[in-house]
Design an enzyme around this catalytic site. Sequence first.
Site, PDB file in Angstrom:
ATOM      1  N   ASP A 100     -40.967  35.338  20.663  1.00  0.00           N
ATOM      2  CA  ASP A 100     -40.330  35.618  21.945  1.00  0.00           C
ATOM      3  C   ASP A 100     -38.806  35.604  21.745  1.00  0.00           C
ATOM      4  OD1 ASP A 100     -40.861  35.670  25.075  1.00  0.00           O
ATOM      5  OD2 ASP A 100     -39.467  34.008  24.816  1.00  0.00           O
ATOM      6  N   HIS A 262     -49.748  35.252  25.434  1.00  0.00           N
ATOM      7  CA  HIS A 262     -48.375  35.302  24.934  1.00  0.00           C
ATOM      8  C   HIS A 262     -47.984  34.105  24.064  1.00  0.00           C
ATOM      9  CE1 HIS A 262     -44.171  36.316  24.705  1.00  0.00           C
ATOM     10  NE2 HIS A 262     -43.821  35.210  25.332  1.00  0.00           N
TER      11      HIS A 262
END
Length: 283
Positions: A100, A262
């Site tokens: 990320d 995620h």
Amino acid sequence: MALDYVDVGQGLLRVRHGGHGPPLLLLHGHPRTHMTWGHVADLLSARFTIVCPDLRGFGQSFQPLDSEDSRHSSKRAKSLDCVELMRALGYRTFGVAGHDRGSYVAYRLAMDYPEIVTKVVVIDSIPIIEHLERMDWQFARDWFHWFFFAQPEKPELAINADPKAWYKTIRPDFMGEEAYADLMTAIHSPAVVHGMIEDYRAGLTVDREDELRDRAAERRIACPLLCLWSTRDDLEDFFGDPREIWRSWATNVTGHGIKSGHHVAEENPVDLANSLLLFFDHH
């Protein structure tokens, strides 16, 4: 693993480190701390010396100075912190994996320090300008936080009003109670919330400009780059095969998807650790 606070020149980084073997730096994303890597670090520490910091502005690391263009929260500033951290721990060269927002720091490390970074892994990301140039209204709808977080003051006001409601998907199930408690402390600190938001503001200012300069100068990451993505996240849906995009930015790109949402280090640590092990162990 030892938990220390290491002076990197601009301030102190909180860092957990330990294990056996060559050094591997693991960088977290938003709104996580180094604790997101706990399960993965345990799986890798027999083969690697793991170094997991809280990036500046996050967790219990120092808060950078404010500036109009958020330059002190730039990925270039954070990558220099990482070089200083690894040097302080005794490592001149190392591998790095980032998830990320942390993947942008990993990218910057590999681009700016080719003599230091041996291999790089980017997880759930493509370069910032690739996002900005390829997006459509659906991306803007689903990833609105990129643009909301770029606004002055409003995001901090919204999050600090009820941090747990803003980050309502955070649950202890995957990450464990200790990591959950650490993250709750982080998101309930107005200073940390500001630091995390500044990371996004820098993304649309100085980080974007740094990437444009890389592209104009035809700079490429020379070391091997592994691109991983969570198949139950939406990166592939929006942008297709992320490996193809990274091939414009690096000369040696491989990669694959991992069955996960995620936060892959928490949701599927075994497959992620195995992917990292194969990549960093292979000569």
